[in-house]
Design an enzyme around this catalytic site. Structure first.
Site, mmCIF file in Angstrom:
data_model
loop_
_atom_site.group_PDB
_atom_site.id
_atom_site.type_symbol
_atom_site.label_atom_id
_atom_site.label_comp_id
_atom_site.label_asym_id
_atom_site.label_seq_id
_atom_site.Cartn_x
_atom_site.Cartn_y
_atom_site.Cartn_z
ATOM 1 N N GLU A 164 0.833 -1.212 0.000
ATOM 2 C CA GLU A 164 0.000 0.000 0.000
ATOM 3 C C GLU A 164 0.869 1.265 0.000
ATOM 4 O O GLU A 164 0.613 2.224 0.743
ATOM 5 C CB GLU A 164 -0.954 -0.008 1.201
ATOM 6 C CG GLU A 164 -1.972 -1.131 1.138
ATOM 7 C CD GLU A 164 -2.976 -1.123 2.278
ATOM 8 O OE1 GLU A 164 -4.150 -1.460 2.024
ATOM 9 O OE2 GLU A 164 -2.597 -0.778 3.407
ATOM 10 N N GLU A 244 -6.646 -7.752 -0.607
ATOM 11 C CA GLU A 244 -7.060 -7.646 0.793
ATOM 12 C C GLU A 244 -8.565 -7.416 0.830
ATOM 13 O O GLU A 244 -9.035 -6.278 0.850
ATOM 14 C CB GLU A 244 -6.341 -6.488 1.515
ATOM 15 C CG GLU A 244 -4.860 -6.682 1.726
ATOM 16 C CD GLU A 244 -4.252 -5.585 2.590
ATOM 17 O OE1 GLU A 244 -5.016 -4.778 3.178
ATOM 18 O OE2 GLU A 244 -3.018 -5.519 2.666
#
Length: 641
Positions: A164, A244
């Site tokens: 991320e 995710e």
């Protein structure tokens, strides 16, 4: 397929993965080997396999393995190679996430605290000092990974680079290019490398790089078509991937326990599978975190996460299948066959019941009072000893204090975790209340103040920063500083700990400090205080103190949960194993999970509690067969406690 014929790659023409030349999509779940006791690895992985998963996603926390520069630990629970070999034995593929930054609600996102020994280092960028440390680590880790890649006969099908990164302020594509070059050099040209970011356009711009396949993450309730549309804007062709998919959400101290409905999770999963997407379910199979490793978020304020990583997970902290797990399994069965056979059962639990802590005097010969039992419930009393933390600094800091004119940070002291005591003396008489104050945001993260060894109150990072005190010149002033976990997600992971600014008394700076870096974990693991029972020179129940004792199991050692009725905030060890932080006054977590594997049968189990604020008048521990997560006290309530 023979190793020479094995391949796992992208098919841009048909928008899918190809495994050995055949179209393939994975359904995966996350598991953190560092959060699962090693004796439970097989049980948890087998339950994942029997859920219908084809793969597991695995983080590798750098700071868990390189505890000091050049000092590596791959033994015991840190034996990641043994864990990966076990996944292969059970028929699971692996999606590996080695960082170097992983987030994972883990201390500093997996980055070692010793990086901050260089105060001006810029983490997660092309800073030469940071890249040198990263390269050194990758040259140790990735050669262990390469033989386990799918192309070489192993079960690792893909490897994520960073995590991320688009959410980080730096947006340094030079850093990502450096990582890409390092991963390629150490793992080869055939391994599939990828990134993961949210569906926000700016985050995808900063977190993606040509040569790294871009995937996205989002949870239930998102518009699946729109979310994958965001991936398509940066990857017009190739498989749809949600790396995710959030089956639960994290808990912060002082906020309500997060819950996500099973039906909501199942519906979103089915929507994605109908599109042919590959999915990893985040927070699917997640367990406990010991004291040293919980992280924190920074969202306008510092928000430490709870000890437990069971955020309404489909497979609970104790490894129990839940309604949510079976709902997920039912959805998976619509798209691929499930393994033959039953789901392994929940692990047995035992409510050992009340254990009473009695204050007894330490015998000079080291013996304890004879065993006694409660006349009502027949549960054993816990014979115990008590010691104020300030009375045992010689044990907890055997090398002695460091002298400094002004306070030093944990990083300057080379103290990664835990606690540091800052000690000085009042420079003049204070007959009327004077203001003891810290600069804003300089208490990182929580400071317990004692004057003449008497507890005065607590200062913290984003809350109270002043106390009124009185005393005489020469009176001792001590502050016990607690690291509640370095930031793992937010604007900046350079989260220095300790007293970051000097304390003042009526605006006049204090000086001449003695600083004690405490090695509490080491002392407890080596048998203290059970090997040498402490005596206390002061007998109150308020302020930082150790409570210790023993209890015996009734012929078996099953998983259990410990509740702390009337206790405030502190830490628990059983048999030297750090079970983490409790914070009864704040919640939501009210129990700590005790794996049966840490308990003894046929001999006493040693309990050590470090209570930081105040124990109840009658100290009791309650062992239950279920967890309690749902009690939360807000900050306004805390002010009256």
């Amino acid at each position: 397929a023979a190793p020479s014929a094995r391949s796992f790659r992208l098919d841009y023409e048909h928008n899918c993965f190809l495994k050995d030349g055949v179209p393939f999509r994975y359904i995966s779940g996350s598991i953190h080997y560092a959060r699962v006791p090693r004796p439970a690895w097989r049980d948890r992985l087998l339950k994942m396999y029997m859920s219908g998963l084809s793969a597991v996603q695995v983080y590798i926390p750098w700071n868990y393995h390189e505890t000091l520069p050049g000092v590596y630990d791959f033994t015991g629970n840190r034996d990641v190679e043994a864990f990966l070999d076990l996944t292969a034995e059970l028929g699971l593929l692996v999606i590996l996430r080695p960082g170097p930054y992983i987030c994972a609600e883990w201390e500093m996102g997996g980055l070692p605290a010793w990086l901050l020994w260089k105060p001006d280092i810029i983490l997660r960028t092309s800073d030469p000092a940071y890249l040198a440390a990263v390269d050194s680590w990758l040259h140790v880790l990735l050669p262990k990974i390469k033989p386990r890649l799918y192309q070489h006969g192993g079960n690792i099908i893909s490897v994520q680079v960073e995590n991320e990164y688009g959410s980080y302020y730096a947006c340094d594509h030079g850093y990502l290019r450096h990582l890409l070059g390092s991963f390629r050099a150490l793992l080869g040209s055939e391994v599939l490398l990828f990134t993961t970011d949210s569906t926000q356009a700016e985050e995808l711009r900063c977190g993606t790089l040509q040569g790294l396949y871009a995937t996205v993450d989002f949870g239930p309730g998102s518009n699946v078509t729109e979310a994958f549309g965001a991936q398509r804007r940066v990857e017009p062709k190739g498989p749809l991937v949600n790396s995710e998919y959030y089956t639960g959400w994290l808990d912060y101290w002082g906020e309500a326990h997060a819950r996500t409905s099973a039906a909501w999770v199942a519906r979103g999963l089915e929507d994605m599978l109908q599109l042919g997407a590959s999915i990893n379910m985040q927070r699917l199979f997640l367990q406990l975190t010991s004291l040293s490793w919980p992280g924190a978020d920074y969202k306008d304020q510092y928000k430490p996460v709870t000890t437990s990583y069971d955020y309404d997970a489909p497979l609970s902290e104790a490894g129990d299948p839940t309604e949510k797990l079976f709902a997920i399994r039912t959805v998976i069965s619509k798209f691929q066959p499930l393994p033959v056979g039953p789901m392994p059962p929940a692990s047995p639990k035992y409510a050992y019941g009340w254990v009473a802590l009695r204050k007894v005097s330490a015998c000079p010969e080291g013996c304890t009072a004879p065993a006694q039992h409660c006349s009502t419930c027949q549960h054993p009393f816990l014979s115990w000893q008590y010691a104020d933390l300030l009375d045992v600094l010689d044990v907890l800091c055997p090398s002695g204090p460091i002298q400094s004119q002004f306070p030093l940070t944990f990083e300057a002291l080379k103290q990664a975790h835990g606690f540091v005591v800052y000690h000085t003396r009042l420079p003049w008489d204070i007959p009327d209340p004077a203001t003891l104050a810290a600069p804003p945001h300089s208490i990182c993260d929580r400071g317990y103040v004692m004057l003449q060894k008497k507890y005065q109150g607590t200062l913290d990072r984003d809350g109270q920063t002043t106390l009124n005190v009185t005393g005489r010149a020469g009176d001792t002033l001590d502050m016990l500083l607690e690291n509640m976990g370095r930031i793992s997600f937010g604007a900046n992971t350079s989260d220095f700990k300790g007293l970051l600014g000097n304390l003042s008394l009526n605006s006049k700076p204090l000086s001449n400090w003695l600083i004690y870096p405490l090695a509490i974990d080491t002392a407890v693991q080596q048998g203290w205080p059970h090997a040498a029972l402490p005596e206390s020179s002061s007998g109150g129940r308020v302020g930082p103190a150790f409570y210790t004792g023993t209890f015996e199991t009734p012929g078996f050692a099953w998983d259990t949960f410990v509740k702390f009725p009337g206790w405030s905030k502190g830490l628990l060890w059983i048999n030297g194993f750090n079970l983490g932080r409790y914070w009864t006054r704040r919640g939501p977590q009210q129990t700590l999970f005790v794996p049966g594997s840490v308990l003894h049968v046929g001999r006493p189990n040693n309990i050590t509690v470090l209570e930081l604020e105040g124990a109840p008048p009658t100290p009791l521990l309650l062992f239950l067969d279920r967890p309690l997560y749902n009690r939360t006290l807000g900050r306004s309530t805390l002010a009256t406690k």
